[in-house]
Design a protein around this motif. Sequence first.
Motif, mmCIF file in Angstrom:
data_model
loop_
_atom_site.group_PDB
_atom_site.id
_atom_site.type_symbol
_atom_site.label_atom_id
_atom_site.label_comp_id
_atom_site.label_asym_id
_atom_site.label_seq_id
_atom_site.Cartn_x
_atom_site.Cartn_y
_atom_site.Cartn_z
ATOM 1 N N ALA A 30 19.002 47.419 -56.499
ATOM 2 C CA ALA A 30 17.561 47.347 -56.207
ATOM 3 C C ALA A 30 17.214 48.264 -55.039
ATOM 4 O O ALA A 30 16.160 48.915 -55.042
ATOM 5 C CB ALA A 30 17.154 45.912 -55.902
ATOM 6 N N TYR A 34 14.784 51.611 -54.923
ATOM 7 C CA TYR A 34 13.786 51.832 -53.876
ATOM 8 C C TYR A 34 13.963 53.219 -53.252
ATOM 9 O O TYR A 34 12.989 53.936 -53.032
ATOM 10 C CB TYR A 34 13.893 50.725 -52.822
ATOM 11 C CG TYR A 34 13.049 50.947 -51.599
ATOM 12 C CD1 TYR A 34 11.674 51.071 -51.690
ATOM 13 C CD2 TYR A 34 13.636 51.015 -50.342
ATOM 14 C CE1 TYR A 34 10.896 51.266 -50.548
ATOM 15 C CE2 TYR A 34 12.872 51.207 -49.209
ATOM 16 C CZ TYR A 34 11.502 51.332 -49.321
ATOM 17 O OH TYR A 34 10.738 51.527 -48.196
ATOM 18 N N GLU A 41 8.698 50.925 -55.897
ATOM 19 C CA GLU A 41 9.636 49.821 -55.658
ATOM 20 C C GLU A 41 9.374 49.070 -54.350
ATOM 21 O O GLU A 41 9.997 48.046 -54.088
ATOM 22 C CB GLU A 41 11.075 50.350 -55.660
ATOM 23 C CG GLU A 41 11.512 50.952 -56.984
ATOM 24 C CD GLU A 41 11.622 49.914 -58.090
ATOM 25 O OE1 GLU A 41 11.953 48.739 -57.806
ATOM 26 O OE2 GLU A 41 11.381 50.282 -59.250
ATOM 27 N N GLU A 43 6.886 47.155 -53.040
ATOM 28 C CA GLU A 43 6.431 45.757 -53.041
ATOM 29 C C GLU A 43 7.512 44.809 -53.525
ATOM 30 O O GLU A 43 7.663 43.706 -52.989
ATOM 31 C CB GLU A 43 5.144 45.602 -53.852
ATOM 32 C CG GLU A 43 3.948 46.282 -53.208
ATOM 33 C CD GLU A 43 3.718 45.886 -51.737
ATOM 34 O OE1 GLU A 43 3.797 44.694 -51.400
ATOM 35 O OE2 GLU A 43 3.475 46.803 -50.917
ATOM 36 N N ALA A 44 8.300 45.221 -54.507
ATOM 37 C CA ALA A 44 9.392 44.377 -54.999
ATOM 38 C C ALA A 44 10.438 44.167 -53.914
ATOM 39 O O ALA A 44 10.931 43.051 -53.715
ATOM 40 C CB ALA A 44 10.019 44.988 -56.243
ATOM 41 N N ALA A 47 8.966 41.839 -51.168
ATOM 42 C CA ALA A 47 8.901 40.446 -51.621
ATOM 43 C C ALA A 47 10.281 39.809 -51.648
ATOM 44 O O ALA A 47 10.456 38.655 -51.248
ATOM 45 C CB ALA A 47 8.257 40.379 -53.002
ATOM 46 N N ASN A 48 11.264 40.569 -52.096
ATOM 47 C CA ASN A 48 12.605 40.011 -52.160
ATOM 48 C C ASN A 48 13.232 39.878 -50.781
ATOM 49 O O ASN A 48 13.727 38.814 -50.418
ATOM 50 C CB ASN A 48 13.511 40.857 -53.066
ATOM 51 C CG ASN A 48 14.942 40.347 -53.021
ATOM 52 O OD1 ASN A 48 15.750 40.797 -52.218
ATOM 53 N ND2 ASN A 48 15.225 39.370 -53.847
#
Length: 179
Positions: A30, A34, A41, A43-44, A47-48
């Motif tokens: 991930a 990014y 990528e 916002e993901a 959030a994570n």
Amino acid sequence: MALAHPERVRGIIIQNAVSHEQGLSPLWEARRRYWADPAHELEALKANFTSLAATRQRHLGSSPHLERYDPDTWTDEYAFLTRPGQAEIQTTLFLDYRTNVASYPKWQEWLRKTRPPTLVVWGKYDSSFAVAGASAYRDDVPDAEVHILEAGHFALDEATDEIAALVRGFLARLDGHKG
């Protein structure tokens, strides 16, 4: 700093810190997405990374010894991460981390060339940095002392006394090393 002033390095102590690609666990996929496409990528990742679940996971990893952890370690970190502006700061740091990965070959070359006395202590339940990252140090420094501990990423939370004993012994042996 070690590359700039190798004469100042008497030894290296590494605790769950990678300098080899094989040390990056699947969680880094991930982060690599990014790095490749920050705009899509971002916002993901925010959030994570700043979620309570992810913060707790960073501390516990897959450790079977949850009783060794003080829940304040991740709740305090979560409180910090949810302060205004922290998500942006953390994602900027994650974007910059790609420069570390790009530097791995240079760091490995330095280790192979200088072969400093090296102590590696590694929590085998680290969900971010795989145990293969610990073993990889021996590729560069064959005499490296590598200890895989019953701990996670924050190994000092679970194996304080064991790590302290390993560090004390390593430092005592350095006194006899001419480096």
